[in-house]
Design a protein around this motif. Sequence first.
Motif, PDB file in Angstrom:
ATOM      1  N   SER A 162       0.907  -1.222  -0.058  1.00  0.00           N
ATOM      2  CA  SER A 162      -0.058  -0.038   0.002  1.00  0.00           C
ATOM      3  C   SER A 162       0.942   1.214   0.005  1.00  0.00           C
ATOM      4  O   SER A 162       2.061   1.127   0.535  1.00  0.00           O
ATOM      5  N   MET A 163       0.324   2.505  -0.517  1.00  0.00           N
ATOM      6  CA  MET A 163       1.068   3.833  -0.625  1.00  0.00           C
ATOM      7  C   MET A 163       0.245   4.736  -0.527  1.00  0.00           C
ATOM      8  O   MET A 163      -0.968   4.589  -0.977  1.00  0.00           O
ATOM      9  N   ALA A 164       0.506   5.938   0.068  1.00  0.00           N
ATOM     10  CA  ALA A 164      -0.407   7.043   0.353  1.00  0.00           C
ATOM     11  C   ALA A 164       0.655   8.329   0.071  1.00  0.00           C
ATOM     12  O   ALA A 164       1.661   8.061   1.082  1.00  0.00           O
ATOM     13  N   TRP A 165      -0.060   9.462  -0.134  1.00  0.00           N
ATOM     14  CA  TRP A 165       0.985  10.589  -0.357  1.00  0.00           C
ATOM     15  C   TRP A 165       0.397  11.627   0.536  1.00  0.00           C
ATOM     16  O   TRP A 165      -0.712  11.587   1.268  1.00  0.00           O
ATOM     17  N   GLN A 166       1.370  12.526   1.081  1.00  0.00           N
ATOM     18  CA  GLN A 166       1.079  13.573   1.989  1.00  0.00           C
ATOM     19  C   GLN A 166       0.158  14.502   1.502  1.00  0.00           C
ATOM     20  O   GLN A 166       0.172  14.859   0.261  1.00  0.00           O
ATOM     21  N   PRO A 167      -1.036  14.778   2.262  1.00  0.00           N
ATOM     22  CA  PRO A 167      -2.117  15.712   1.570  1.00  0.00           C
ATOM     23  C   PRO A 167      -1.525  16.912   0.952  1.00  0.00           C
ATOM     24  O   PRO A 167      -0.482  17.514   1.600  1.00  0.00           O
ATOM     25  N   ALA A 168      -2.334  17.524   0.128  1.00  0.00           N
ATOM     26  CA  ALA A 168      -1.836  18.712  -0.473  1.00  0.00           C
ATOM     27  C   ALA A 168      -2.063  20.035   0.333  1.00  0.00           C
ATOM     28  O   ALA A 168      -1.209  20.989   0.204  1.00  0.00           O
ATOM     29  N   HIS A 169      -2.967  19.946   1.182  1.00  0.00           N
ATOM     30  CA  HIS A 169      -3.077  21.133   2.254  1.00  0.00           C
ATOM     31  C   HIS A 169      -1.860  21.206   3.030  1.00  0.00           C
ATOM     32  O   HIS A 169      -1.729  22.192   3.979  1.00  0.00           O
ATOM     33  N   PHE A 206       5.505  10.835   0.655  1.00  0.00           N
ATOM     34  CA  PHE A 206       4.932   9.663   0.472  1.00  0.00           C
ATOM     35  C   PHE A 206       5.064   8.501   1.466  1.00  0.00           C
ATOM     36  O   PHE A 206       6.234   8.317   1.816  1.00  0.00           O
ATOM     37  N   VAL A 207       4.147   7.648   1.804  1.00  0.00           N
ATOM     38  CA  VAL A 207       4.232   6.493   2.777  1.00  0.00           C
ATOM     39  C   VAL A 207       4.110   5.243   1.949  1.00  0.00           C
ATOM     40  O   VAL A 207       3.245   5.224   1.126  1.00  0.00           O
ATOM     41  N   SER A 208       4.904   4.254   2.460  1.00  0.00           N
ATOM     42  CA  SER A 208       4.623   2.862   2.037  1.00  0.00           C
ATOM     43  C   SER A 208       4.461   1.964   3.058  1.00  0.00           C
ATOM     44  O   SER A 208       5.206   1.982   4.081  1.00  0.00           O
ATOM     45  N   GLY A 209       3.657   1.030   2.770  1.00  0.00           N
ATOM     46  CA  GLY A 209       3.630  -0.161   3.862  1.00  0.00           C
ATOM     47  C   GLY A 209       3.857  -1.539   3.390  1.00  0.00           C
ATOM     48  O   GLY A 209       3.744  -1.741   1.917  1.00  0.00           O
ATOM     49  N   SER A 210       4.536  -2.384   3.889  1.00  0.00           N
ATOM     50  CA  SER A 210       5.318  -3.636   3.307  1.00  0.00           C
ATOM     51  C   SER A 210       4.689  -4.893   3.883  1.00  0.00           C
ATOM     52  O   SER A 210       4.590  -5.117   5.114  1.00  0.00           O
ATOM     53  N   ASP A 236      11.118  10.901   0.651  1.00  0.00           N
ATOM     54  CA  ASP A 236      10.903  12.130   0.216  1.00  0.00           C
ATOM     55  C   ASP A 236      11.296  11.826  -1.463  1.00  0.00           C
ATOM     56  O   ASP A 236      12.329  11.151  -1.997  1.00  0.00           O
ATOM     57  N   ALA A 237      10.439  12.207  -2.256  1.00  0.00           N
ATOM     58  CA  ALA A 237      10.009  11.799  -3.540  1.00  0.00           C
ATOM     59  C   ALA A 237      11.154  12.609  -4.435  1.00  0.00           C
ATOM     60  O   ALA A 237      11.525  11.902  -5.445  1.00  0.00           O
ATOM     61  N   GLN A 238      11.873  13.674  -3.983  1.00  0.00           N
ATOM     62  CA  GLN A 238      12.868  14.340  -4.746  1.00  0.00           C
ATOM     63  C   GLN A 238      14.055  13.691  -4.510  1.00  0.00           C
ATOM     64  O   GLN A 238      14.884  13.616  -5.559  1.00  0.00           O
ATOM     65  N   THR A 239      14.587  13.497  -3.431  1.00  0.00           N
ATOM     66  CA  THR A 239      15.929  13.092  -2.950  1.00  0.00           C
ATOM     67  C   THR A 239      15.788  11.580  -3.089  1.00  0.00           C
ATOM     68  O   THR A 239      16.863  10.718  -3.034  1.00  0.00           O
TER      69      THR A 239
END
Length: 488
Positions: free
Chosen positions: A213-220, A228-232, A241-244
């Motif tokens: 499962s994965m979910a992104w930090q809310p836009a607000h 984003f966060v991932s479960g395994s 961190d999506a950029q680094t």
Amino acid sequence: MAEPPTKMARREQSSQPKEEAPSDVSVIVQFQSSNGDDTGPQLDIPHNVTPMQLEVLLNGLLNNDEKLPYSFYIEEQELLGELGTHLGAHKISVEKALRIVYQPQAVFRVRPVARCTASIPGHSEAVLSVNFSPDGSRLASGSGDTTVRFWDLNTQLPKHECKGHKNWVLVVAWSPDGRYVASGDMNGLIHLWDPVGGKMVGSCSGHGKWITSMAWQPAHKALPSQKFVSGSKDNTIKVWDAQTRRCLLSLSNHSQLVTAVKWGGEGLIYSASRDCTISAWDDTDGKLVRVFKGHGHWVNTLALSSEYVLRTGAYDHTGKAPQDPEAAQQKAAERYAEATAGKPERLVSGSDDFTLCLYEPSTGKNPIARMTGHVQLINQVVFSPDGRYILSASFDKSVKLWDGLKGTFLATLRGHVGPVYQVAWSADSRMFASGSKDSTIKVWDLHSRKLKVDLPGHSDEVFTVDWSPDGSTVASGGKDRVLKLWRH
């Protein structure tokens, strides 16, 4: 042959009260907002008034220039037909003024999907995940053939085939600003893609087993989207961190695999596990805030009452959003505030113990409702975009509808002849689609609680269903390797 009833039995039958409309010709009512404020004076209205006529009356009381749609509730039961019939069926007294609570509905209407407009081959193995972009204009899919694909919804043709995974792609997740798509596979590797060019922009490695499962930090909370966060299956939760492409937090208290993760709007990350628990973590420092122990078996699925606005961020139902990141973040914050309207965010979970649990995680760790009725395990739970309803899809071949605030049972929707794997709401919260092992998609009407459209067409099990945030398209995929688009 059965004996005719005795005189005494006949007399008892005739003395039984019948459920019928009150004989009074009028009822005194008081309109009330969902906050508990009285609207207008008490009114004397005919007992055969319908919700549509109440809507006209309420729009007049509120001096609305444009006629707005509302739903009406009496003692927490939605009024679906004539007032008198409703009062008789629910044995509601009219000795004092009747309080009718009104709630606004979506002003726009989504048209029901009625036909398959495209069957797009391309994947060479089962389609395991389909996901629309936050603005509803693009679509990504993940498959057992190790690829992620992007599809052009205008031409209804494949756009990009993205290779990089070495094992089944189990999850695809769009960032709320639509800049990234993250995909996770059975080896525990996460790739990030640019959906415009279809190029891989980086990889995140750290999990030892498959990504569930994965979910992104809310836009607000942050724009442009970065975390984003991932479960395994390795029992851990990681924040990236999506950029680094670096792992910022590694969270672990589960003793079995993590089945679902959600990033809430109140600063908490939620994780569900096969160890029968749900954990809430602080999204800044990764501290464990609460553990919820409402289930007696594996927890399979989670949903948040604010999920629709968390998914769509700054985009409204037309797919428009401010271009400037600051303005977009402000817009996302306004939409989140409107969706939660001063109420705490709610979390619902579905389990192998056949039950659902409803929580207000910010106020306590005990469930505010435990919802029973399914007779086999629950695959998926989903809140309606307006947060007022919950759907649960189960192996018992049914979909159940629940009240999203109190967790009370509302209806069972039967029609599938195989386990129901996934459900998806229309953006206006008036309809939903379900996909099943029986190879069909079914579209249901919330108001009538009945089947609206039956959509056969897949030649095998339907694993995944999504309804675009703009309401125009339903996408489905499954064991037959074909991605189908359904429109009005």
